[in-house]
Design an enzyme around this catalytic site. Structure first.
Site, PDB file in Angstrom:
ATOM      1  N   GLU A 188      42.151  32.038  38.150  1.00  0.00           N
ATOM      2  CA  GLU A 188      42.384  33.512  37.134  1.00  0.00           C
ATOM      3  C   GLU A 188      43.964  33.683  37.935  1.00  0.00           C
ATOM      4  O   GLU A 188      44.354  35.083  37.819  1.00  0.00           O
ATOM      5  CB  GLU A 188      41.644  34.521  36.369  1.00  0.00           C
ATOM      6  N   ASN A 191      41.202  27.329  38.646  1.00  0.00           N
ATOM      7  CA  ASN A 191      39.672  27.687  37.256  1.00  0.00           C
ATOM      8  C   ASN A 191      40.664  28.658  36.200  1.00  0.00           C
ATOM      9  O   ASN A 191      41.705  30.282  37.582  1.00  0.00           O
ATOM     10  CB  ASN A 191      38.809  27.570  38.142  1.00  0.00           C
ATOM     11  N   HIS A 218      34.856  30.277  27.962  1.00  0.00           N
ATOM     12  CA  HIS A 218      33.943  31.794  27.610  1.00  0.00           C
ATOM     13  C   HIS A 218      34.094  31.600  26.026  1.00  0.00           C
ATOM     14  O   HIS A 218      35.575  31.803  25.843  1.00  0.00           O
ATOM     15  CB  HIS A 218      33.897  32.738  28.377  1.00  0.00           C
ATOM     16  N   GLU A 220      32.784  26.980  32.776  1.00  0.00           N
ATOM     17  CA  GLU A 220      31.419  28.649  32.905  1.00  0.00           C
ATOM     18  C   GLU A 220      31.500  28.598  31.350  1.00  0.00           C
ATOM     19  O   GLU A 220      31.064  29.943  30.365  1.00  0.00           O
ATOM     20  CB  GLU A 220      32.372  30.112  33.108  1.00  0.00           C
ATOM     21  N   ASP A 231      29.961  29.054  27.471  1.00  0.00           N
ATOM     22  CA  ASP A 231      29.034  29.822  27.133  1.00  0.00           C
ATOM     23  C   ASP A 231      29.375  30.254  25.984  1.00  0.00           C
ATOM     24  O   ASP A 231      31.096  29.813  25.873  1.00  0.00           O
ATOM     25  CB  ASP A 231      28.854  31.336  27.591  1.00  0.00           C
TER      26      ASP A 231
HETATM   27  O1  G3I Z   1      24.050  43.234  41.663  1.00  0.00           O
HETATM   28  C1  G3I Z   1      24.818  44.182  41.485  1.00  0.00           C
HETATM   29  C2  G3I Z   1      23.704  45.506  41.361  1.00  0.00           C
HETATM   30  O2  G3I Z   1      22.430  45.072  42.289  1.00  0.00           O
HETATM   31  C3  G3I Z   1      24.323  46.107  41.069  1.00  0.00           C
HETATM   32  O3  G3I Z   1      23.493  47.355  41.107  1.00  0.00           O
HETATM   33  C4  G3I Z   1      24.486  46.662  40.088  1.00  0.00           C
HETATM   34  C5  G3I Z   1      25.533  47.935  39.261  1.00  0.00           C
HETATM   35  O4  G3I Z   1      27.092  47.883  39.014  1.00  0.00           O
HETATM   36  O5  G3I Z   1      25.530  45.807  39.746  1.00  0.00           O
HETATM   37  C6  G3I Z   1      25.590  44.148  40.535  1.00  0.00           C
HETATM   38  O6  G3I Z   1      26.063  43.388  40.687  1.00  0.00           O
HETATM   39  C7  G3I Z   1      27.300  43.268  39.572  1.00  0.00           C
HETATM   40  C8  G3I Z   1      26.847  41.778  38.671  1.00  0.00           C
HETATM   41  O7  G3I Z   1      27.793  40.935  38.291  1.00  0.00           O
HETATM   42  C9  G3I Z   1      26.186  41.012  39.229  1.00  0.00           C
HETATM   43  O8  G3I Z   1      25.055  41.672  38.049  1.00  0.00           O
HETATM   44  C10 G3I Z   1      28.656  43.632  39.404  1.00  0.00           C
HETATM   45  O9  G3I Z   1      29.166  44.996  39.365  1.00  0.00           O
HETATM   46  C11 G3I Z   1      29.646  42.390  38.700  1.00  0.00           C
HETATM   47  O10 G3I Z   1      30.450  43.018  39.075  1.00  0.00           O
HETATM   48  C12 G3I Z   1      29.207  41.444  38.375  1.00  0.00           C
HETATM   49  O11 G3I Z   1      30.499  40.806  37.083  1.00  0.00           O
HETATM   50  C13 G3I Z   1      30.376  39.809  36.791  1.00  0.00           C
HETATM   51  C14 G3I Z   1      32.031  39.365  36.704  1.00  0.00           C
HETATM   52  O12 G3I Z   1      32.616  38.419  37.083  1.00  0.00           O
HETATM   53  C15 G3I Z   1      32.794  40.233  38.109  1.00  0.00           C
HETATM   54  O13 G3I Z   1      32.611  39.273  39.140  1.00  0.00           O
HETATM   55  C16 G3I Z   1      29.655  38.794  36.553  1.00  0.00           C
HETATM   56  O14 G3I Z   1      28.369  38.406  36.669  1.00  0.00           O
HETATM   57  C17 G3I Z   1      29.846  37.319  36.616  1.00  0.00           C
HETATM   58  O15 G3I Z   1      29.400  36.480  35.355  1.00  0.00           O
HETATM   59  C18 G3I Z   1      31.265  37.484  36.202  1.00  0.00           C
HETATM   60  O16 G3I Z   1      31.869  36.007  36.257  1.00  0.00           O
HETATM   61  C19 G3I Z   1      33.189  35.500  36.183  1.00  0.00           C
HETATM   62  C20 G3I Z   1      34.183  34.754  36.999  1.00  0.00           C
HETATM   63  O17 G3I Z   1      33.807  35.048  38.321  1.00  0.00           O
HETATM   64  C21 G3I Z   1      35.287  34.523  36.861  1.00  0.00           C
HETATM   65  N1  G3I Z   1      35.414  33.987  35.206  1.00  0.00           N
HETATM   66  C22 G3I Z   1      35.273  35.094  33.842  1.00  0.00           C
HETATM   67  C23 G3I Z   1      33.867  35.188  34.931  1.00  0.00           C
HETATM   68  C24 G3I Z   1      33.371  36.639  33.921  1.00  0.00           C
HETATM   69  O18 G3I Z   1      33.666  37.328  33.443  1.00  0.00           O
END
Ligand code: G3I
Length: 346
Positions: free
Chosen positions: A155, A196, A232, A262, A264
């Site tokens: 990105e 990506n 997405h 990715e 969905d």
């Molecule tokens: O695991 C912790 C948990 O322990 C905590 O209690 C909770 C509180 O906020 O957070 C949890 O972590 C979160 C994690 O997702 C797992 O659910 C993070 O805060 C959250 O920021 C994280 O978001 C991820 C996001 O990227 C940012 O990194 C999403 O899972 C993930 O699906 C998303 O993926 C991105 C790709 O990497 C790049 N392209 C877009 C895609 C969607 O945004």
């Protein structure tokens, strides 16, 4: 009496035949995909991976590739300057090896999910370059031979085709992209290296800028193997598949692969019935896979999650959704059936 016994035995035989057929005649998605030399993947989130057995069963039975959704991101894998946290990604990579699945590494350079020690401190160009080089080479070397392809840079572009303002661009300059590929290649010369992004599957200012940048890297001999289209999607926004096909084709012409990385499909914000929404979703998955199957430089499609139960979408939009191939109870959805059929008939 004899006639009755005969009839009963015939019925019993039929019943056993169908029972046998439904048990042993069923192939998993990864099997029909493999017959097409295709990698069908899902992203893996560590919290269900560690606590939900059904999650792991579905993952290993149905997919021949996995992407680690969050645990290889900078803040997770390199939380302090001198601390790397390989424990969870190692467990997932080991699981993939045990189950003969390929691993997509996600992601080495991104503007998001950065640790405070990067975000909060001011570094010189030389310092940040050295930090990034060491980060990339430590992570890629750790998984050398185990991660078959890396999302090296994620990105880096805005929708208008300009480079996104982030700490890497501001401090190192636009060459950070090329350097990242170079450093990753030095650490594992056999890994495939991808750029990506999202909204880059169609033809627009952003996808044109990305295409030109990758073309120029390739021309200058930088090790780059392909581009990831995240895809997405939403049923409320129909894509132009002809245009996507054209885009895939222009990458073929310059010798680059395209992976859907990715995918969905959101079903929220539609006035249709649930059944119609799921059907529309199935069509979008199916059209996307069809595009890929009919393009010789597209051989992988990854869904962003295994099951609707743990998708990132409801957290992100604040609304319920069911964007993936399996529902919350791990039942295969119309989208699963649609892509399964496509693999079978191809
Ligand atoms: O695991 C912790 C948990 O322990 C905590 O209690 C909770 C509180 O906020 O957070 C949890 O972590 C979160 C994690 O997702 C797992 O659910 C993070 O805060 C959250 O920021 C994280 O978001 C991820 C996001 O990227 C940012 O990194 C999403 O899972 C993930 O699906 C998303 O993926 C991105 C790709 O990497 C790049 N392209 C877009 C895609 C969607 O945004």
């Amino acid at each position: 009496m004899k006639k009755k016994i005969f009839l009963f035995s015939v019925l019993l035989l039929f019943f056993m035949f169908f029972l046998f057929k439904s048990f042993y005649g069923k192939h998993y998605l990864r099997e029909v995909a493999s017959k097409n030399n295709f990698l069908i993947g899902a992203s893996v989130s560590s919290s269900p991976f560690l606590k939900d057995e059904q999650y792991k069963i579905t993952l290993k039975n149905e997919f021949n590739l996995l992407t680690i959704e969050d645990d290889m991101k900078f803040a997770r894998i390199h939380p302090q300057r001198n601390t790397y946290n390989f424990l969870i990604p190692d467990l997932i990579v080991e699981f993939a090896e045990e189950n003969e699945m390929k691993v997509r590494g996600h992601t080495l350079v991104w503007h998001a999910t950065l640790p405070d020690w990067i975000k909060d401190k001011k570094y010189t160009k030389e310092e940040l370059s050295s930090i990034l080089k060491s980060h990339i080479q430590t992570v890629v070397s750790h998984y050398k031979g185990k991660v078959y392809t890396w999302d090296v840079v994620n990105e880096a572009y805005n929708d208008d085709g300009t480079l996104r303002d982030n700490i890497w661009l501001r401090t190192i300059g636009p060459e950070y992209i090329e350097l990242a590929f170079q450093w990753a290649h030095e650490a594992d010369p056999n890994a495939l290296l991808f750029y990506n992004d999202y909204s880059n599957e169609g033809l627009n200012q952003k996808s044109d800028a990305i295409f030109e940048m990758l073309k120029s890297l390739k021309k200058r001999g930088v090790s780059i193997d392909g581009v990831g289209f995240q895809m997405h999607s939403s049923i409320t926004y129909e894509k132009n598949y002809e245009v996507i096909k054209e885009n895939i084709k222009r990458y073929k012409d310059i010798g680059l692969e395209v992976h859907i990385t990715e995918m969905d499909v959101k079903i929220q914000h539609s006035n249709k019935s649930q059944k119609e929404r799921l059907q529309q979703q199935a069509e979008m998955y199916s059209k996307t896979l069809k595009l890929c199957l009919s393009s010789s430089n597209c051989s992988s499609l990854v869904t962003w999650g295994v099951t609707d139960k743990y998708s990132w979408i409801p957290n992100f939009t604040g609304e319920e959704d069911s964007p993936l191939l399996f529902d919350e109870k791990y039942r295969a959805k119309p989208s699963y059936e649609a892509i399964y059929k496509l693999f079978q008939e191809n």
